[in-house]
Design a protein around this motif. Sequence first.
Motif, PDB file in Angstrom:
ATOM      1  N   MET A  19       0.813  -1.317   0.203  1.00 45.22           N
ATOM      2  CA  MET A  19       0.056  -0.325  -0.018  1.00 45.22           C
ATOM      3  C   MET A  19       1.243   0.946   0.119  1.00 45.22           C
ATOM      4  SD  MET A  19      -3.440  -0.604  -0.186  1.00 45.22           S
ATOM      5  CE  MET A  19      -3.466   0.990  -0.793  1.00 45.22           C
ATOM      6  N   PHE A  20       1.734   1.131   1.146  1.00 42.82           N
ATOM      7  CA  PHE A  20       2.822   2.409   0.651  1.00 42.82           C
ATOM      8  C   PHE A  20       3.029   2.587  -1.256  1.00 42.82           C
ATOM      9  CE2 PHE A  20       7.791   3.762   0.159  1.00 42.82           C
ATOM     10  CZ  PHE A  20       7.373   5.291   1.285  1.00 42.82           C
ATOM     11  N   GLY A  21       3.471   1.338  -2.121  1.00 41.12           N
ATOM     12  CA  GLY A  21       3.437   1.539  -3.315  1.00 41.12           C
ATOM     13  C   GLY A  21       2.475   1.856  -3.928  1.00 41.12           C
ATOM     14  N   VAL A  22       1.825   1.602  -3.223  1.00 45.17           N
ATOM     15  CA  VAL A  22       0.769   2.570  -4.736  1.00 45.17           C
ATOM     16  C   VAL A  22       0.107   4.145  -4.065  1.00 45.17           C
ATOM     17  CG1 VAL A  22      -1.547   1.855  -4.554  1.00 45.17           C
ATOM     18  CG2 VAL A  22      -0.778   0.451  -4.331  1.00 45.17           C
ATOM     19  N   ASN A  23       0.287   4.191  -2.803  1.00 50.38           N
ATOM     20  CA  ASN A  23       0.132   5.707  -2.567  1.00 50.38           C
ATOM     21  C   ASN A  23       1.127   6.236  -3.243  1.00 50.38           C
ATOM     22  OD1 ASN A  23      -2.843   5.077  -0.781  1.00 50.38           O
ATOM     23  ND2 ASN A  23      -1.712   4.715   0.878  1.00 50.38           N
ATOM     24  N   ILE A  24       2.767   5.981  -2.726  1.00 45.60           N
ATOM     25  CA  ILE A  24       3.121   6.769  -3.525  1.00 45.60           C
ATOM     26  C   ILE A  24       3.342   7.038  -5.095  1.00 45.60           C
ATOM     27  CG2 ILE A  24       5.659   5.378  -3.486  1.00 45.60           C
ATOM     28  CD1 ILE A  24       5.609   8.828  -1.648  1.00 45.60           C
ATOM     29  N   THR A  25       3.009   5.960  -5.499  1.00 48.14           N
ATOM     30  CA  THR A  25       3.168   6.217  -7.033  1.00 48.14           C
ATOM     31  C   THR A  25       1.444   6.448  -7.228  1.00 48.14           C
ATOM     32  OG1 THR A  25       3.443   3.498  -7.218  1.00 48.14           O
ATOM     33  CG2 THR A  25       1.545   4.731  -9.195  1.00 48.14           C
ATOM     34  N   TRP A  26       0.570   6.789  -6.896  1.00 52.71           N
ATOM     35  CA  TRP A  26      -0.212   7.851  -7.517  1.00 52.71           C
ATOM     36  C   TRP A  26      -0.395   9.627  -6.673  1.00 52.71           C
ATOM     37  CZ3 TRP A  26      -3.074  10.960  -4.579  1.00 52.71           C
ATOM     38  CH2 TRP A  26      -3.705  10.964  -2.560  1.00 52.71           C
ATOM     39  N   VAL A  27       0.353   9.837  -5.414  1.00 55.72           N
ATOM     40  CA  VAL A  27       0.468  10.420  -5.150  1.00 55.72           C
ATOM     41  C   VAL A  27       1.902  11.310  -6.240  1.00 55.72           C
ATOM     42  CG1 VAL A  27       2.520  11.905  -3.434  1.00 55.72           C
ATOM     43  CG2 VAL A  27       0.433  10.738  -2.461  1.00 55.72           C
ATOM     44  N   LEU A  28       3.039  10.416  -6.738  1.00 52.58           N
ATOM     45  CA  LEU A  28       3.721  11.452  -7.542  1.00 52.58           C
ATOM     46  C   LEU A  28       3.139  11.281  -9.062  1.00 52.58           C
ATOM     47  CD1 LEU A  28       6.378   9.060  -6.830  1.00 52.58           C
ATOM     48  CD2 LEU A  28       6.388  11.325  -6.520  1.00 52.58           C
ATOM     49  N   VAL A  29       2.139  10.851  -9.676  1.00 47.49           N
ATOM     50  CA  VAL A  29       1.662  10.562 -10.098  1.00 47.49           C
ATOM     51  C   VAL A  29       0.828  12.843 -10.967  1.00 47.49           C
ATOM     52  CG1 VAL A  29      -0.450  10.089 -12.235  1.00 47.49           C
ATOM     53  CG2 VAL A  29       1.481   8.124 -11.593  1.00 47.49           C
ATOM     54  N   VAL A  30       0.074  12.401  -9.185  1.00 43.09           N
ATOM     55  CA  VAL A  30      -0.532  13.972  -9.271  1.00 43.09           C
ATOM     56  C   VAL A  30       0.662  14.792  -9.339  1.00 43.09           C
ATOM     57  CG1 VAL A  30      -1.692  15.163  -7.584  1.00 43.09           C
ATOM     58  CG2 VAL A  30      -2.459  12.848  -7.696  1.00 43.09           C
ATOM     59  N   LEU A  37       7.670  16.882 -14.401  1.00 39.77           N
ATOM     60  CA  LEU A  37       8.367  15.486 -13.888  1.00 39.77           C
ATOM     61  C   LEU A  37       9.335  15.706 -13.273  1.00 39.77           C
ATOM     62  CD1 LEU A  37       9.085  12.546 -14.471  1.00 39.77           C
ATOM     63  CD2 LEU A  37       9.838  13.173 -16.527  1.00 39.77           C
ATOM     64  N   LEU A  38       9.866  17.320 -13.292  1.00 40.54           N
ATOM     65  CA  LEU A  38      11.423  17.586 -12.403  1.00 40.54           C
ATOM     66  C   LEU A  38      10.509  17.472 -10.627  1.00 40.54           C
ATOM     67  CD1 LEU A  38      13.069  20.034 -14.262  1.00 40.54           C
ATOM     68  CD2 LEU A  38      13.488  18.134 -13.533  1.00 40.54           C
ATOM     69  N   ALA A  39       9.604  17.820 -10.693  1.00 34.78           N
ATOM     70  CA  ALA A  39       9.041  17.843  -9.235  1.00 34.78           C
ATOM     71  C   ALA A  39       9.064  16.904  -9.061  1.00 34.78           C
ATOM     72  CB  ALA A  39       7.271  18.785  -9.335  1.00 34.78           C
ATOM     73  N   ALA A  40       7.758  15.995  -9.981  1.00 38.50           N
ATOM     74  CA  ALA A  40       8.381  14.555  -8.783  1.00 38.50           C
ATOM     75  C   ALA A  40       9.409  13.662  -8.888  1.00 38.50           C
ATOM     76  CB  ALA A  40       7.506  13.671 -10.364  1.00 38.50           C
ATOM     77  N   LEU A  45      13.341  10.967  -4.932  1.00 38.82           N
ATOM     78  CA  LEU A  45      14.709  11.583  -4.531  1.00 38.82           C
ATOM     79  C   LEU A  45      15.033  12.050  -3.008  1.00 38.82           C
ATOM     80  CD1 LEU A  45      16.846  12.912  -7.733  1.00 38.82           C
ATOM     81  CD2 LEU A  45      16.638  10.786  -6.749  1.00 38.82           C
ATOM     82  N   GLY A  46      13.664  12.920  -2.634  1.00 39.26           N
ATOM     83  CA  GLY A  46      13.590  13.515  -1.416  1.00 39.26           C
ATOM     84  C   GLY A  46      13.139  12.226   0.087  1.00 39.26           C
ATOM     85  N   VAL A  47      12.134  11.609  -0.547  1.00 40.53           N
ATOM     86  CA  VAL A  47      11.331  10.464   0.114  1.00 40.53           C
ATOM     87  C   VAL A  47      13.093   9.343   0.184  1.00 40.53           C
ATOM     88  CG1 VAL A  47      10.157   8.610   0.188  1.00 40.53           C
ATOM     89  CG2 VAL A  47       8.813  11.265  -0.518  1.00 40.53           C
ATOM     90  N   ASN A  48      13.560   8.688  -0.926  1.00 39.85           N
ATOM     91  CA  ASN A  48      14.234   7.848  -0.600  1.00 39.85           C
ATOM     92  C   ASN A  48      14.879   8.251   0.323  1.00 39.85           C
ATOM     93  OD1 ASN A  48      15.891   5.793  -1.807  1.00 39.85           O
ATOM     94  ND2 ASN A  48      17.027   7.223  -2.906  1.00 39.85           N
ATOM     95  N   HIS A  49      15.626   9.196   0.386  1.00 39.71           N
ATOM     96  CA  HIS A  49      16.766  10.120   1.460  1.00 39.71           C
ATOM     97  C   HIS A  49      16.215   9.849   2.572  1.00 39.71           C
ATOM     98  CE1 HIS A  49      20.066  12.263   2.951  1.00 39.71           C
ATOM     99  NE2 HIS A  49      19.726  12.913   2.998  1.00 39.71           N
ATOM    100  N   LEU A  50      15.209  10.317   2.765  1.00 39.56           N
ATOM    101  CA  LEU A  50      14.336  10.589   3.882  1.00 39.56           C
ATOM    102  C   LEU A  50      13.951   9.255   4.701  1.00 39.56           C
ATOM    103  CD1 LEU A  50      11.319  12.844   4.441  1.00 39.56           C
ATOM    104  CD2 LEU A  50      13.602  12.578   5.740  1.00 39.56           C
ATOM    105  N   ILE A  51      13.953   7.568   3.521  1.00 40.89           N
ATOM    106  CA  ILE A  51      14.547   6.624   4.113  1.00 40.89           C
ATOM    107  C   ILE A  51      15.168   6.157   4.844  1.00 40.89           C
ATOM    108  CG2 ILE A  51      13.800   4.180   2.843  1.00 40.89           C
ATOM    109  CD1 ILE A  51      11.192   5.296   1.432  1.00 40.89           C
ATOM    110  N   GLU A  52      16.843   6.287   3.489  1.00 39.67           N
ATOM    111  CA  GLU A  52      17.868   6.048   4.305  1.00 39.67           C
ATOM    112  C   GLU A  52      18.650   6.669   5.243  1.00 39.67           C
ATOM    113  OE1 GLU A  52      19.381   3.707   2.071  1.00 39.67           O
ATOM    114  OE2 GLU A  52      17.971   3.189   0.666  1.00 39.67           O
ATOM    115  N   ARG A  53      17.533   7.374   4.692  1.00 36.79           N
ATOM    116  CA  ARG A  53      18.445   8.116   6.604  1.00 36.79           C
ATOM    117  C   ARG A  53      17.631   7.612   8.152  1.00 36.79           C
ATOM    118  NH1 ARG A  53      23.100  10.332   8.300  1.00 36.79           N
ATOM    119  NH2 ARG A  53      22.112  11.081   9.819  1.00 36.79           N
ATOM    120  N   GLY A  54      16.562   7.340   7.395  1.00 35.30           N
ATOM    121  CA  GLY A  54      15.583   6.515   8.670  1.00 35.30           C
ATOM    122  C   GLY A  54      16.974   5.309   9.187  1.00 35.30           C
ATOM    123  N   ARG A  55      16.973   4.821   8.815  1.00 35.72           N
ATOM    124  CA  ARG A  55      17.390   3.267   8.598  1.00 35.72           C
ATOM    125  C   ARG A  55      19.775   3.705   8.809  1.00 35.72           C
ATOM    126  NH1 ARG A  55      17.242   0.197   2.602  1.00 35.72           N
ATOM    127  NH2 ARG A  55      15.184   0.365   2.524  1.00 35.72           N
TER     128      ARG A  55
END
Length: 72
Positions: A19-30, A37-40, A45-55
Amino acid sequence: MNNKPVGRAPNFTNACIVMFGVNITWVLVVIWSLWGLLAAVFLGLGVNHLIERGRVWAAARQAASIRRGKRF
């Protein structure tokens, strides 16, 4: 009175990940449709960075907990 033993709770980890994958997909499409495209891409990239920092933060907390003699 209900004398049935209490069972284990179901593991919803896979459902949460999907469900995280589904939700992030529709948010990025919107965002792509509204701001381009650059904003998406930058949001992704920002979400990916936050996930990596969380680890990294979780590993640091675990190491600090082990140093104090507690299991995390």
